[in-house]
Motif scaffolding. Sequence first.
Motif, mmCIF file in Angstrom:
data_model
loop_
_atom_site.group_PDB
_atom_site.id
_atom_site.type_symbol
_atom_site.label_atom_id
_atom_site.label_comp_id
_atom_site.label_asym_id
_atom_site.label_seq_id
_atom_site.Cartn_x
_atom_site.Cartn_y
_atom_site.Cartn_z
ATOM 1 N N LEU A 147 0.827 -1.199 0.000
ATOM 2 C CA LEU A 147 0.000 0.000 0.000
ATOM 3 C C LEU A 147 0.866 1.255 0.000
ATOM 4 O O LEU A 147 1.856 1.340 0.718
ATOM 5 N N ILE A 148 0.492 2.223 -0.850
ATOM 6 C CA ILE A 148 1.204 3.497 -0.862
ATOM 7 C C ILE A 148 0.229 4.615 -0.493
ATOM 8 O O ILE A 148 -0.980 4.487 -0.670
ATOM 9 N N ASP A 149 0.776 5.695 0.012
ATOM 10 C CA ASP A 149 -0.045 6.807 0.508
ATOM 11 C C ASP A 149 -0.144 7.898 -0.556
ATOM 12 O O ASP A 149 0.862 8.525 -0.900
ATOM 13 N N LEU A 150 -1.360 8.106 -1.075
ATOM 14 C CA LEU A 150 -1.605 9.186 -2.021
ATOM 15 C C LEU A 150 -2.625 10.147 -1.436
ATOM 16 O O LEU A 150 -3.608 9.725 -0.835
ATOM 17 N N LYS A 151 -2.390 11.437 -1.627
ATOM 18 C CA LYS A 151 -3.383 12.435 -1.260
ATOM 19 C C LYS A 151 -4.539 12.364 -2.259
ATOM 20 O O LYS A 151 -4.414 11.781 -3.329
ATOM 21 N N GLN A 152 -5.680 12.976 -1.901
ATOM 22 C CA GLN A 152 -6.870 12.870 -2.738
ATOM 23 C C GLN A 152 -6.622 13.322 -4.171
ATOM 24 O O GLN A 152 -7.009 12.650 -5.124
ATOM 25 N N ARG A 153 -6.012 14.491 -4.354
ATOM 26 C CA ARG A 153 -5.775 15.002 -5.706
ATOM 27 C C ARG A 153 -4.829 14.085 -6.481
ATOM 28 O O ARG A 153 -4.993 13.871 -7.683
ATOM 29 N N GLU A 154 -3.823 13.536 -5.792
ATOM 30 C CA GLU A 154 -2.892 12.616 -6.447
ATOM 31 C C GLU A 154 -3.618 11.354 -6.877
ATOM 32 O O GLU A 154 -3.397 10.846 -7.990
ATOM 33 N N PHE A 155 -4.501 10.860 -6.007
ATOM 34 C CA PHE A 155 -5.280 9.658 -6.319
ATOM 35 C C PHE A 155 -6.159 9.905 -7.538
ATOM 36 O O PHE A 155 -6.223 9.085 -8.461
ATOM 37 N N ARG A 156 -6.865 11.044 -7.566
ATOM 38 C CA ARG A 156 -7.760 11.343 -8.676
ATOM 39 C C ARG A 156 -6.989 11.609 -9.961
ATOM 40 O O ARG A 156 -7.457 11.266 -11.052
ATOM 41 N N LEU A 157 -5.815 12.210 -9.855
ATOM 42 C CA LEU A 157 -4.993 12.433 -11.041
ATOM 43 C C LEU A 157 -4.551 11.103 -11.638
ATOM 44 O O LEU A 157 -4.604 10.906 -12.867
ATOM 45 N N LEU A 158 -4.136 10.175 -10.785
ATOM 46 C CA LEU A 158 -3.762 8.844 -11.262
ATOM 47 C C LEU A 158 -4.956 8.159 -11.918
ATOM 48 O O LEU A 158 -4.817 7.493 -12.957
ATOM 49 N N GLU A 159 -6.138 8.313 -11.338
ATOM 50 C CA GLU A 159 -7.351 7.735 -11.917
ATOM 51 C C GLU A 159 -7.593 8.265 -13.329
ATOM 52 O O GLU A 159 -7.945 7.507 -14.241
ATOM 53 N N ILE A 160 -7.381 9.559 -13.528
ATOM 54 C CA ILE A 160 -7.572 10.153 -14.855
ATOM 55 C C ILE A 160 -6.612 9.532 -15.857
ATOM 56 O O ILE A 160 -7.007 9.152 -16.967
ATOM 57 N N LYS A 200 5.977 9.345 -5.932
ATOM 58 C CA LYS A 200 5.358 8.279 -5.141
ATOM 59 C C LYS A 200 5.214 6.980 -5.929
ATOM 60 O O LYS A 200 5.069 5.904 -5.348
ATOM 61 N N LEU A 201 5.233 7.077 -7.254
ATOM 62 C CA LEU A 201 5.060 5.889 -8.092
ATOM 63 C C LEU A 201 6.374 5.441 -8.725
ATOM 64 O O LEU A 201 6.372 4.685 -9.686
ATOM 65 N N VAL A 202 7.487 5.883 -8.152
ATOM 66 C CA VAL A 202 8.787 5.613 -8.759
ATOM 67 C C VAL A 202 9.067 4.120 -8.895
ATOM 68 O O VAL A 202 9.758 3.685 -9.831
ATOM 69 N N ASN A 203 8.540 3.302 -7.998
ATOM 70 C CA ASN A 203 8.781 1.852 -8.062
ATOM 71 C C ASN A 203 7.658 1.089 -8.765
ATOM 72 O O ASN A 203 7.617 -0.136 -8.721
ATOM 73 N N SER A 204 6.781 1.822 -9.405
ATOM 74 C CA SER A 204 5.651 1.185 -10.084
ATOM 75 C C SER A 204 5.898 1.076 -11.585
ATOM 76 O O SER A 204 6.916 1.545 -12.111
ATOM 77 N N SER A 205 4.933 0.466 -12.274
ATOM 78 C CA SER A 205 4.992 0.343 -13.726
ATOM 79 C C SER A 205 4.504 1.607 -14.428
ATOM 80 O O SER A 205 4.544 1.689 -15.649
ATOM 81 N N VAL A 206 4.025 2.563 -13.652
ATOM 82 C CA VAL A 206 3.456 3.778 -14.227
ATOM 83 C C VAL A 206 4.563 4.729 -14.676
ATOM 84 O O VAL A 206 5.453 5.073 -13.908
ATOM 85 N N ASP A 207 4.477 5.145 -15.929
ATOM 86 C CA ASP A 207 5.425 6.102 -16.494
ATOM 87 C C ASP A 207 4.624 7.218 -17.160
ATOM 88 O O ASP A 207 4.047 7.036 -18.230
ATOM 89 N N ILE A 208 4.561 8.374 -16.506
ATOM 90 C CA ILE A 208 3.828 9.518 -17.040
ATOM 91 C C ILE A 208 4.819 10.388 -17.808
ATOM 92 O O ILE A 208 5.688 11.032 -17.227
ATOM 93 N N LYS A 209 4.698 10.395 -19.121
ATOM 94 C CA LYS A 209 5.628 11.125 -19.967
ATOM 95 C C LYS A 209 5.131 12.540 -20.229
ATOM 96 O O LYS A 209 3.929 12.764 -20.402
#
Length: 223
Positions: A147-160, A200-209
Motif C-alpha cells: 500500500l502506498i499513501d496518495l493524497k486525494q488530488r494525487e489519487f484522482r490524477l492517477l485515476e484520470i 510516489k510511483l517511482v517503483n511502479s509500472s506507471v510512467d507519465i511522460k
Amino acid sequence: MRILAVEDDEVLGEAICQRFTKMGQGIDLVTSGDVANSLLKRHEYDLILLDLNLPNLNGEQILKKLRARASNTPVLILTARAQVEHRIELLDLGADDYLTKPFDFGELEARCRALLRRNQGLGKDIISYGNLDFDRKSCTVTIAKELIDLKQREFRLLEIFLTHQGKVLNKDELLDHLYSFDDSPSPNAIETYVARLRKKLVNSSVDIKTLRGLGYLLAEPNE
C-alpha cells in the motif's frame, strides 16, 4: 472525475456535493434546467446526476437534448417517481440508470462507480497496470501488493491517467477533470501534482511522460 449535479433541492444538492468533494471529486451544482443545458453544450463531464423536476427546462428535456448532440456521458437520474412505466421511459430516452428518492449515499456512490466502469469498458473497480493496482471502491493504490499513501488530488490524477490510457492530456483537460468551477487552482497546479505523483510511483509500472507543448501521456506499463 468531474461530475455535474442538476438538482433544484439545494439542501440535497449541497449534501451530494459535500459527499463527492470529500472523496476528492470535482463536482458542479446547478439548480436550473436551462443553466444545466447551457453548461452541457460547452463542457465535457464524466458523469451527470440529473433531477427531473427542474425550473425552466425539465430533466427529460435536458436528457433528450444531450443525446441529440451524440453525447455518451453517463446519466444517472435522481427521481421521486417510482412507477415502472416511467423508469422504462427514462431508460429509453437515454438514461443509463436511475435512483429513487430518498436514497442511500452509499448506493449513489456504488451506482456512479458502476456507470463509470461501464462507460470506460471496465468490468470491476480495480484497475491493474503492471505491478500497480488501483481500487476505486476502497480508494487505495498498491505497488507490488504494498500500500502506498496518495493524497486525494494525487489519487484522482492517477485515476484520470489510468482511465485515459493512450490519450495525450493537456493541462486544461486535467484541470477540468480535477476541479469544479468553485475551485481556483494555480496555473502550475498540474505540474506540481504530476511531479508529486511521479515520486510516489517511482517503483511502479506507471510512467507519465511529458510531451513538450502537448501535455502528458501514460506510457505502456513496464512489467
